[in-house]
Structure formats: C-alpha cells, structure tokens
Design a protein around this motif. Sequence first.
Motif, PDB file in Angstrom:
ATOM      1  N   LEU A 164      18.791  21.995  13.755  1.00 54.83           N
ATOM      2  CA  LEU A 164      20.186  22.433  13.537  1.00 54.83           C
ATOM      3  C   LEU A 164      21.250  21.698  14.462  1.00 54.83           C
ATOM      4  O   LEU A 164      22.438  21.838  13.630  1.00 54.83           O
ATOM      5  CB  LEU A 164      20.329  23.996  13.425  1.00 54.83           C
ATOM      6  N   TYR A 165      20.618  21.325  15.473  1.00 58.23           N
ATOM      7  CA  TYR A 165      21.033  20.508  16.453  1.00 58.23           C
ATOM      8  C   TYR A 165      21.488  18.978  16.885  1.00 58.23           C
ATOM      9  O   TYR A 165      20.316  18.479  16.137  1.00 58.23           O
ATOM     10  CB  TYR A 165      21.557  21.708  17.788  1.00 58.23           C
ATOM     11  N   LYS A 166      22.358  18.273  17.106  1.00 59.72           N
ATOM     12  CA  LYS A 166      22.672  16.809  16.630  1.00 59.72           C
ATOM     13  C   LYS A 166      21.614  16.504  18.470  1.00 59.72           C
ATOM     14  O   LYS A 166      21.883  15.319  18.090  1.00 59.72           O
ATOM     15  CB  LYS A 166      24.172  16.374  16.546  1.00 59.72           C
ATOM     16  N   TYR A 167      22.586  16.785  19.369  1.00 54.11           N
ATOM     17  CA  TYR A 167      22.124  17.078  20.619  1.00 54.11           C
ATOM     18  C   TYR A 167      20.766  18.115  21.424  1.00 54.11           C
ATOM     19  O   TYR A 167      20.864  19.011  20.201  1.00 54.11           O
ATOM     20  CB  TYR A 167      23.076  16.991  21.879  1.00 54.11           C
ATOM     21  N   THR A 207      35.997  18.393  18.966  1.00 53.49           N
ATOM     22  CA  THR A 207      35.293  17.243  18.319  1.00 53.49           C
ATOM     23  C   THR A 207      34.325  16.215  18.586  1.00 53.49           C
ATOM     24  O   THR A 207      34.120  16.202  20.715  1.00 53.49           O
ATOM     25  CB  THR A 207      36.365  15.977  18.273  1.00 53.49           C
ATOM     26  N   ASP A 208      33.643  15.192  18.363  1.00 53.63           N
ATOM     27  CA  ASP A 208      32.176  15.588  18.630  1.00 53.63           C
ATOM     28  C   ASP A 208      32.278  13.593  19.578  1.00 53.63           C
ATOM     29  O   ASP A 208      33.322  12.841  18.833  1.00 53.63           O
ATOM     30  CB  ASP A 208      31.611  14.913  17.759  1.00 53.63           C
ATOM     31  N   GLN A 209      32.044  13.668  20.887  1.00 55.75           N
ATOM     32  CA  GLN A 209      32.360  11.834  21.451  1.00 55.75           C
ATOM     33  C   GLN A 209      31.090  11.577  21.320  1.00 55.75           C
ATOM     34  O   GLN A 209      31.927   9.890  22.827  1.00 55.75           O
ATOM     35  CB  GLN A 209      33.514  12.215  22.592  1.00 55.75           C
ATOM     36  N   GLY A 210      30.158  11.731  21.003  1.00 55.58           N
ATOM     37  CA  GLY A 210      29.586  10.748  21.085  1.00 55.58           C
ATOM     38  C   GLY A 210      28.029  11.449  22.193  1.00 55.58           C
ATOM     39  O   GLY A 210      27.220  10.639  22.674  1.00 55.58           O
ATOM     40  N   ALA A 211      28.858  12.468  23.632  1.00 57.88           N
ATOM     41  CA  ALA A 211      28.238  12.587  24.227  1.00 57.88           C
ATOM     42  C   ALA A 211      28.505  14.647  24.080  1.00 57.88           C
ATOM     43  O   ALA A 211      29.271  15.032  23.772  1.00 57.88           O
ATOM     44  CB  ALA A 211      28.382  12.492  25.776  1.00 57.88           C
ATOM     45  N   TYR A 212      27.492  15.081  24.636  1.00 58.93           N
ATOM     46  CA  TYR A 212      27.384  16.515  24.302  1.00 58.93           C
ATOM     47  C   TYR A 212      27.972  17.053  24.937  1.00 58.93           C
ATOM     48  O   TYR A 212      28.840  16.548  26.589  1.00 58.93           O
ATOM     49  CB  TYR A 212      26.028  17.060  24.877  1.00 58.93           C
ATOM     50  N   PRO A 238      24.076  25.626   7.916  1.00 53.81           N
ATOM     51  CA  PRO A 238      22.490  25.068   8.334  1.00 53.81           C
ATOM     52  C   PRO A 238      22.807  24.282   7.755  1.00 53.81           C
ATOM     53  O   PRO A 238      23.315  23.475   6.514  1.00 53.81           O
ATOM     54  CB  PRO A 238      21.967  26.151   7.671  1.00 53.81           C
ATOM     55  N   ALA A 239      21.818  23.175   8.401  1.00 53.87           N
ATOM     56  CA  ALA A 239      21.268  22.301   8.540  1.00 53.87           C
ATOM     57  C   ALA A 239      20.473  21.643   6.703  1.00 53.87           C
ATOM     58  O   ALA A 239      19.644  22.542   6.183  1.00 53.87           O
ATOM     59  CB  ALA A 239      20.867  21.389   9.528  1.00 53.87           C
ATOM     60  N   SER A 240      20.833  20.874   5.715  1.00 56.31           N
ATOM     61  CA  SER A 240      20.611  20.371   4.779  1.00 56.31           C
ATOM     62  C   SER A 240      19.013  20.052   5.855  1.00 56.31           C
ATOM     63  O   SER A 240      18.036  20.088   4.252  1.00 56.31           O
ATOM     64  CB  SER A 240      21.223  19.403   4.486  1.00 56.31           C
ATOM     65  N   THR A 255      25.755  27.904  20.824  1.00 56.32           N
ATOM     66  CA  THR A 255      26.754  26.996  20.694  1.00 56.32           C
ATOM     67  C   THR A 255      26.340  25.308  20.923  1.00 56.32           C
ATOM     68  O   THR A 255      25.983  25.383  21.948  1.00 56.32           O
ATOM     69  CB  THR A 255      28.053  27.301  20.955  1.00 56.32           C
ATOM     70  N   GLY A 256      26.425  24.355  20.091  1.00 56.92           N
ATOM     71  CA  GLY A 256      26.865  22.507  20.207  1.00 56.92           C
ATOM     72  C   GLY A 256      27.044  22.295  18.820  1.00 56.92           C
ATOM     73  O   GLY A 256      27.954  23.027  18.504  1.00 56.92           O
ATOM     74  N   PHE A 257      26.196  20.863  18.969  1.00 53.42           N
ATOM     75  CA  PHE A 257      26.980  20.015  17.874  1.00 53.42           C
ATOM     76  C   PHE A 257      26.287  19.883  16.524  1.00 53.42           C
ATOM     77  O   PHE A 257      24.878  19.981  16.712  1.00 53.42           O
ATOM     78  CB  PHE A 257      27.653  18.434  18.299  1.00 53.42           C
ATOM     79  N   GLY A 258      25.924  20.199  15.592  1.00 50.04           N
ATOM     80  CA  GLY A 258      25.280  20.156  14.259  1.00 50.04           C
ATOM     81  C   GLY A 258      25.105  19.310  14.518  1.00 50.04           C
ATOM     82  O   GLY A 258      26.453  17.507  14.262  1.00 50.04           O
ATOM     83  N   THR A 259      23.972  19.123  13.062  1.00 49.86           N
ATOM     84  CA  THR A 259      23.742  17.650  12.726  1.00 49.86           C
ATOM     85  C   THR A 259      24.709  16.964  12.213  1.00 49.86           C
ATOM     86  O   THR A 259      24.751  15.375  11.643  1.00 49.86           O
ATOM     87  CB  THR A 259      22.313  17.894  11.990  1.00 49.86           C
ATOM     88  N   ASP A 260      26.028  17.823  11.146  1.00 48.70           N
ATOM     89  CA  ASP A 260      26.828  16.931  11.139  1.00 48.70           C
ATOM     90  C   ASP A 260      28.022  16.730  12.317  1.00 48.70           C
ATOM     91  O   ASP A 260      29.020  16.017  11.584  1.00 48.70           O
ATOM     92  CB  ASP A 260      27.768  17.865   9.549  1.00 48.70           C
ATOM     93  N   GLY A 261      27.538  16.303  13.386  1.00 50.91           N
ATOM     94  CA  GLY A 261      28.464  16.037  14.428  1.00 50.91           C
ATOM     95  C   GLY A 261      29.561  17.430  14.541  1.00 50.91           C
ATOM     96  O   GLY A 261      30.350  16.971  15.713  1.00 50.91           O
TER      97      GLY A 261
END
Length: 393
Positions: free
Chosen positions: A298-301, A332-337, A207-209, A262-268
């Motif tokens: 909970l998601y970055k994007y 890995t997170d490439q800076g885009a979803y 979980p995101a902090s 699924t997606g990218f969390g706030t930690d990438g």
Amino acid sequence: MFAERRLRAALTGLALGGLALTTLQGTAVAAPPPAPAATTATSSPVAAAEAATARALAVSLADPAWQRQLAKAALADDDVDLLALTATSGARSAKALATTVAEAETDIARTKGLGKGTPSLLRVSLAGRSVNATSLAAATPLVASAPADDDARSIVAYDSAGNIHRLDAAQAPERPVYLVGVDGQAALAAGVKVIDRELAAKGLGTPASVTAKATPGTADAAGTASSAAAAGFWTTRIKSISAADVEEPWFKGDAEIFSLVTGFGTDGKVRVDTVTMPYLDDEGTTYYPNQILVNWSLYKYNLADVVLMEDDGDTNYSALAKALAAVLLTVTDQGAYIPLVDAIIDAMPASWWTDDPDYVDSFYTLARETTGTRVGASANARLTVERYFVSEL
C-alpha cells in the motif's frame, strides 16, 4: 475500559486493605445527595455521563426485584450491558433507569464522535473483597464510576438513597460495589472505523487498487530471488511488543491502544492506516501477537512511521481524523520519504494531551527490511518485528 478489569482487579486483590468509608474515628460517612454539578471546561463529559448513570443505577436498586436481577447478571458475566439489561427487565425501576441509560449512551457516542449506529457502550461489573450471592443479598451494593482525574485518591460511590460515599482509590471495599464504565475496546473499535472512513474520504487512507506481487524468479524487497509460487505481498509483522507506561492509571481499567501507520501511498499522497492492539493492556508486560503492522503493497516507499496512541476517555474520533487530515494534506511527496511522526503530533490540540488520546511512543522510518527489536523514540515502547510474506490463496 475505564472502570473495568484493572479497577476490579485492584479492588478485589487480597493484598489490599478495607473499605475507606470512614472518618478519623472509623465510622461510615454518607453525605446527602448533591445537586447536579455543572460541567466545567476541564471536566470529562464521558466521566460525567458515567457518574450520572452510576447514581441513577444506585437509586434504582431500592427496587428489590431489580436488585436481584442485576445481581444475577453481574455474577454470571464480568461486564453486563446495562442498556440491554434494562431494556429486557420487567422491573419498574429498571424501566425508569432505561431512559437515563439511553440518554447517557447518546451523550457518550456524541462526545466520542461516533454518531448513530454505535453499539451500546456502558457496562456494569462487580468489585469487592467478598463478591458472591451471599454478600449481595446481605447488603445493597454501592455503585461507583472511575473519576476523570488520573491522580484522584478517592472514588465517589452512591447508595440506594443517592447518598455519597468515598472509596479510597487504593483500598479494596469490604462491601460489594457495582462499577459503571464504558467498554473501551468497543468504543475504540467503533472509533477506528470513524477515523478510517473520514481519512479515506480525504484521500488519506484509500486502499491501493493494485497489490504488489512477488512472482517466481523475481527479486523481492531484500534483493534475493523469490521462490514463492503464489502472488502476495510483503508485510512487517509484530513478534513482540511492550510499553513501560501506557498512560493509564489502574482505576481506569485496561489501556485501549491503537497505532497510526503513516507513509506515502502508491498515489504519492500521505496515507494513514489504523491498527488496533486490544491485547496491549498492561504496562511492563511483553505481548506476542504475531500481528501485521504494515502492508507494504500500500506504500510507495519502503519506509513508514508508526505512532502508538491510547484512547483516554473523551477521545472524539471524528475530530481526531479531521485534525490529522488538516495537517497531513499539506504534506506533499517530494520524491523522497519524509517522516510524518512530527506532523501527527503537531496535529493534536493541546487539550488532547490531558485525558484524551495519549501519546505512548513513536517509531520513525520503519523499513520494509527492518527485523529485530526497535526501541521507540520516547524509549517507552519496545517492538520486535519480522518480515512476513502474505500469499494469495
């Protein structure tokens, strides 16, 4: 459940025919007790445990006291916890049966990767065209379990002498039948906890902090000014959902559907959240759960993918989590979803597409701003969603 509500409903339906225990001349057929069959690579360990329990239960019903106790319990409850009932019974046959049931429970929990501490899963329910106290007293019921083969045309049932009777999978038995099966929803609830725990251990579901908050006077995800006075977070909520085919034949009971969001969390890092859908039982039926599907804090994007799966028997949740982690940790997170549906599907071993977690459908790039109806990539599921703000108390 695998031999529960849909099997019971089909067997008790008034439109169905009679008991299929006949030869071409219409006489009953009973075969002598078979020797225990060796488990093959293509057989279902869970179905084998259910069948062994069904046969042991049938033989135990030669004890009149135990037979009466089970009948009373089954008439009072749609699904009887067999382990609990045998543990509290004073009947001699029930005490002997308790050992077999306990061993089957252990085998099923191990097969499904649930481990120690799993609640009892085996249940017994009644089926038949005429199921009441009178019919139960008139003849000792047969005992059956659902076959592993989704396309099976007959169901093996046992009598109190251990003899085999074959019931037509599409016909209602005249004689009462006890059905032995796994409580699928209980197994799914325990399994999802295993997935969450093991993915979190790999950093894929922690979980995101910090929870994203909307404060007065700031713009929300849609670019409009927020008038909310309380902090909270935006979600995507399911208004309605339906599936044309839940990949579950009638004799295996209701479907046990769960989603992998699924997606990218706030930690990438890739993030996987499980969402159970215990209400989604029948194909072709629209449900209106108002259930939160995605917590966007909970998601970055502002994009996520959703994969609908169904537990179809021998699902090993621990193995599923490990397979998912092995593939998703390489993304890995490439800076885009990056859509993750294909990675999840690729993580499934080939054997899991035959009587294991069945793929139901998937929804690519579900956006935080998405509203309205979406049809899944396989055109099997239909999902209507809305944006929903959850305020803190």
